[in-house]
Design an enzyme around this catalytic site. Structure first.
Site, PDB file in Angstrom:
ATOM      1  N   GLY A 272       0.505  -1.149   0.047  1.00  0.00           N
ATOM      2  CA  GLY A 272       0.104  -0.191  -0.228  1.00  0.00           C
ATOM      3  C   GLY A 272       1.053   1.406   0.177  1.00  0.00           C
ATOM      4  N   GLN A 273       2.191   0.874  -0.268  1.00  0.00           N
ATOM      5  CA  GLN A 273       3.245   2.718  -0.457  1.00  0.00           C
ATOM      6  C   GLN A 273       2.744   3.087  -1.360  1.00  0.00           C
ATOM      7  OE1 GLN A 273       7.041   1.829   0.960  1.00  0.00           O
ATOM      8  NE2 GLN A 273       7.478   3.930   1.075  1.00  0.00           N
ATOM      9  N   HIS A 279       7.643   6.833   5.667  1.00  0.00           N
ATOM     10  CA  HIS A 279       6.837   7.779   6.577  1.00  0.00           C
ATOM     11  C   HIS A 279       5.973   6.519   7.607  1.00  0.00           C
ATOM     12  CE1 HIS A 279       4.477   7.370   3.057  1.00  0.00           C
ATOM     13  NE2 HIS A 279       3.413   7.341   3.384  1.00  0.00           N
ATOM     14  N   HIS A 281       2.618   6.765  10.190  1.00  0.00           N
ATOM     15  CA  HIS A 281       1.419   6.473  10.962  1.00  0.00           C
ATOM     16  C   HIS A 281       1.752   6.579  11.959  1.00  0.00           C
ATOM     17  CE1 HIS A 281      -0.076   6.505   6.576  1.00  0.00           C
ATOM     18  NE2 HIS A 281       0.784   5.976   6.473  1.00  0.00           N
TER      19      HIS A 281
END
Length: 307
Positions: A272-273, A279, A281
């Protein structure tokens, strides 16, 4: 200072005052306690001249490992020590103290403790434990190059790795140091908008997510341009972890309704990147924000969330 002036008839030179102040500086005492154990104490013990006194496993002092001395013998040995010490100081000069200069980045005892605690008293390069090798704590970005004294700008290395790094290893660690400055043109996290930054340390920063899952949804982002979480350096992982802890505390202060968090990283397109700059979450959760929260991050595969 007043005490020293009173003791010395109302006047004293700065060196005398400085020495008095040093006697109260616990970080300086800790520094030389470490040097006593790892350097002079170790050498003299190995040569059978002294033996350590222990409080459990901890070395608490030393004693001479020789027969009782007469007063004349004691005085003669003291004079010999003074002569050898003066000879050594005269030969080496200020080079003896170069490692203690500000530009080299002396680490206060309190910071050293925090860094070693974070590293679980293991070398962050080879994994050696403090019981296996003496541990050093060094700046990642040196003070001379603008590095800060924030705890995130330190790493723990065993004496072997630190020595090899400086003297024997042919790896160009200057390139590793320079790589902390890697940025990629056009990357939204490299070309960050300073107005969005809510916190930063030496190696990472935090912003609010532009498309938040919940209120106060926060991103923690390494400053170095690196696509995959698994390619982060250990000091970056430390800095990110510290930032997550700090932001969690700030969010809890701002919103008393927050009762939990999801911490997530997308690593790879199929995970899902979509932005290929790491980064992390930090998503605040509140009671009732979804009908059934059970399973949490397992929800990346919806059919597997509930179990």
């Amino acid at each position: 200072m007043l005490r020293i002036l009173l003791e010395n008839g109302g006047h004293a030179d700065t060196e005398t005052v400085a020495k008095a102040l040093l006697s109260y500086d616990r970080s300086q005492v800790e520094y030389y306690e470490i040097r006593t154990k790892n350097m002079v104490g170790k050498v003299l013990t190995q040569n059978g001249i002294i033996e350590p006194l222990k409080d459990g496993k901890r070395i608490s002092g030393y004693k001479l490992n020789i027969a009782p001395l007469s007063e004349d013998e004691r005085v003669a040995l003291l004079q010999l020590c003074d002569a050898r010490l003066a000879e050594y100081l005269d030969k080496r000069g200020q080079d003896i103290w170069e490692h203690r200069m500000l530009s080299d980045g002396y680490v206060p005892g309190s910071v050293r403790y925090e860094v070693l605690k974070r590293a679980r008293y293991r070398c962050e390069l080879c994994g050696a434990h403090e019981a296996q090798a003496a541990m050093h704590v060094d700046h990642i970005v040196p003070r001379a190059r603008g590095g800060s004294d924030d705890v995130s700008n330190f790493q723990a290395l065993c004496i072997t790795c630190n020595t090899n790094k400086r003297d024997k290893d042919d790896t160009d660690f200057r390139g590793v140091l320079a790589s902390y400055e890697d940025r990629s043109a056009g990357c939204i996290f490299c070309d960050r908008d300073p107005r969005r930054v809510i916190a930063e340390n030496e190696l990472c920063y935090a912003i609010r997510d532009a498309f938040p899952v919940t209120a106060l949804h926060t991103l923690v982002i390494p400053k170095r341009h690196v696509a995959d979480y698994f390619d982060l350096y250990q000091p970056e992982l430390n800095a990110i972890h510290r930032m997550l802890q700090d932001q969690r505390s700030e969010i809890l202060k701002q919103d008393g309704a927050v009762t939990g968090f999801n911490v997530g990283i997308n690593s790879g397109k199929d995970a899902g990147q979509t932005i290929f700059h790491v980064h992390v979450h930090l998503i605040p959760r509140r009671e009732g924000d979804v009908a059934e929260p059970r399973g949490g991050v397992r929800g990346v595969i919806p059919s597997k969330q509930k179990y």
